[in-house]
Design a protein around this motif. Sequence first.
Motif, mmCIF file in Angstrom:
data_model
loop_
_atom_site.group_PDB
_atom_site.id
_atom_site.type_symbol
_atom_site.label_atom_id
_atom_site.label_comp_id
_atom_site.label_asym_id
_atom_site.label_seq_id
_atom_site.Cartn_x
_atom_site.Cartn_y
_atom_site.Cartn_z
ATOM 1 N N GLU A 4 0.850 -1.191 0.000
ATOM 2 C CA GLU A 4 0.000 0.000 0.000
ATOM 3 C C GLU A 4 0.877 1.229 0.000
ATOM 4 O O GLU A 4 1.953 1.252 0.616
ATOM 5 N N PHE A 5 0.458 2.260 -0.696
ATOM 6 C CA PHE A 5 1.197 3.521 -0.722
ATOM 7 C C PHE A 5 0.208 4.655 -0.909
ATOM 8 O O PHE A 5 -0.674 4.583 -1.767
ATOM 9 N N HIS A 6 0.355 5.682 -0.093
ATOM 10 C CA HIS A 6 -0.520 6.855 -0.147
ATOM 11 C C HIS A 6 -1.988 6.455 0.006
ATOM 12 O O HIS A 6 -2.874 7.027 -0.627
ATOM 13 N N GLY A 7 -2.211 5.444 0.840
ATOM 14 C CA GLY A 7 -3.575 4.994 1.099
ATOM 15 C C GLY A 7 -4.189 4.166 -0.008
ATOM 16 O O GLY A 7 -5.394 3.885 0.024
ATOM 17 N N LEU A 8 -3.371 3.740 -0.987
ATOM 18 C CA LEU A 8 -3.878 2.981 -2.128
ATOM 19 C C LEU A 8 -3.140 1.648 -2.229
ATOM 20 O O LEU A 8 -1.942 1.567 -1.946
ATOM 21 N N PRO A 9 -3.825 0.591 -2.673
ATOM 22 C CA PRO A 9 -3.137 -0.687 -2.890
ATOM 23 C C PRO A 9 -2.180 -0.583 -4.068
ATOM 24 O O PRO A 9 -2.459 0.104 -5.051
ATOM 25 N N VAL A 10 -1.053 -1.269 -3.960
ATOM 26 C CA VAL A 10 -0.063 -1.240 -5.039
ATOM 27 C C VAL A 10 -0.443 -2.261 -6.108
ATOM 28 O O VAL A 10 -0.743 -3.417 -5.807
ATOM 29 N N PHE A 11 -0.412 -1.818 -7.364
ATOM 30 C CA PHE A 11 -0.694 -2.685 -8.505
ATOM 31 C C PHE A 11 0.539 -2.730 -9.392
ATOM 32 O O PHE A 11 1.030 -1.690 -9.825
ATOM 33 N N ASP A 12 1.037 -3.929 -9.659
ATOM 34 C CA ASP A 12 2.223 -4.093 -10.498
ATOM 35 C C ASP A 12 1.834 -4.014 -11.966
ATOM 36 O O ASP A 12 1.124 -4.893 -12.475
ATOM 37 N N PHE A 13 2.307 -2.974 -12.638
ATOM 38 C CA PHE A 13 2.047 -2.837 -14.071
ATOM 39 C C PHE A 13 2.999 -3.744 -14.845
ATOM 40 O O PHE A 13 4.183 -3.814 -14.512
ATOM 41 N N PRO A 14 2.532 -4.474 -15.863
ATOM 42 C CA PRO A 14 1.180 -4.427 -16.445
ATOM 43 C C PRO A 14 0.212 -5.430 -15.851
ATOM 44 O O PRO A 14 -0.904 -5.564 -16.325
ATOM 45 N N GLY A 15 0.635 -6.171 -14.824
ATOM 46 C CA GLY A 15 -0.212 -7.206 -14.253
ATOM 47 C C GLY A 15 -0.065 -8.508 -15.023
ATOM 48 O O GLY A 15 0.564 -8.573 -16.084
ATOM 49 N N ALA A 16 -0.635 -9.556 -14.472
ATOM 50 C CA ALA A 16 -0.585 -10.853 -15.141
ATOM 51 C C ALA A 16 -1.315 -10.783 -16.470
ATOM 52 O O ALA A 16 -2.245 -9.991 -16.655
ATOM 53 N N GLU A 17 -0.897 -11.634 -17.399
ATOM 54 C CA GLU A 17 -1.515 -11.655 -18.724
ATOM 55 C C GLU A 17 -3.023 -11.892 -18.594
ATOM 56 O O GLU A 17 -3.471 -12.786 -17.881
ATOM 57 N N GLY A 18 -3.778 -11.062 -19.279
ATOM 58 C CA GLY A 18 -5.232 -11.177 -19.226
ATOM 59 C C GLY A 18 -5.875 -10.390 -18.111
ATOM 60 O O GLY A 18 -7.106 -10.312 -18.024
ATOM 61 N N THR A 19 -5.051 -9.779 -17.236
ATOM 62 C CA THR A 19 -5.591 -8.984 -16.134
ATOM 63 C C THR A 19 -6.126 -7.649 -16.642
ATOM 64 O O THR A 19 -5.450 -6.951 -17.404
ATOM 65 N N GLU A 20 -7.323 -7.305 -16.215
ATOM 66 C CA GLU A 20 -7.890 -6.007 -16.576
ATOM 67 C C GLU A 20 -7.249 -4.928 -15.714
ATOM 68 O O GLU A 20 -7.151 -5.066 -14.485
ATOM 69 N N LEU A 21 -6.816 -3.859 -16.326
ATOM 70 C CA LEU A 21 -6.183 -2.785 -15.579
ATOM 71 C C LEU A 21 -7.216 -2.066 -14.720
ATOM 72 O O LEU A 21 -8.341 -1.813 -15.165
ATOM 73 N N PRO A 22 -6.853 -1.714 -13.495
ATOM 74 C CA PRO A 22 -7.785 -1.012 -12.616
ATOM 75 C C PRO A 22 -7.955 0.448 -13.031
ATOM 76 O O PRO A 22 -7.224 0.970 -13.876
#
Length: 314
Positions: free
Chosen positions: A9-27
């Motif tokens: 978490e950073f700045h009150g937000l969950p961390v999302f690793d770009f680009p994410g797993a294949e087929g993952t919809e971007l938040p």
Amino acid sequence: MAISEHIEEFHGLPVFDFPGAEGTELPAPESVAWRVQVEYDGGSDFAAVWASFLAAVPVERVRALVIGPWWEDEYELVEPVIAALTGSADRLGGLRALFLGEVTFEECEISWLQLADVTPLLESFPALEELVVRGASADYDGKGGLALRALRHENLRALRFEAGGLPVAVVRAVGESDFPALESLELWLGVDEYGGDAGVADLAPVLSGERLPALRRLGLENSALQDELAAAVAGSAVVRQLESVSLALGTLTDTGAEALLGLTHLRRLDLHHHYLTEGMQQRLRDTLGAAGVELDLSDQEKPDDDWRYVANGE
């Protein structure tokens, strides 16, 4: 206590690793802190990864960025990352938080991270509210190294430098800067062996509080000078406005802790990773804890003969 895990978490937000797993919809861009990095042995560089990020994400709505390893296999200076970020400033108008160098020890030891002047980040993002920088070293030829020039920033609320050795020039620049909105300041001062050459006197402008009217949390951490720092903080002008103090991660002994017994106005005192005796820990509980101060006395260390170590050196 090497840094072994990535933040979630950073700045009150969950961390999302770009680009994410294949087929993952971007938040939604504003719903996460985007972690952008170069994958080890992935056949790419930061410029390519950053271009992909800019193409895939509506970055105008991004609020928080976490920058991981910026090299593929051989460590290199962070200058291309800073250039990429500042070069995209016109598109990153919503950016409020930046973590530069969110790297574990398995990826690179903290004192091997090759930093550069981070002043352009504050100059290019006047709306930035939080900045965290990990690392401080120059490259193998002595080029670069963490630097900061004194400046005024109207909106920065939290500033943290994490280093095995924080250069004295950076410490002095922090003290000479005007941060009217800054509420939280954390400096991992480190040790001489890794470039931590600041002394207590170099912190005088910070401890005066003159340029930090909003400061409520002060951390002077990860230092071999923890006893001297404790006495300086306890006798400072700024301590009267503070709600939270951290002297954690360093070599604090009973001598330094004695100076802290009068800080009954604090809400929180963090001393974890210390060299306090059981008797002094009980005195702190009886005096400060009884006054309502939340204490962190975890991670009691035992000296090896007379040798005491900070939590994050190499």
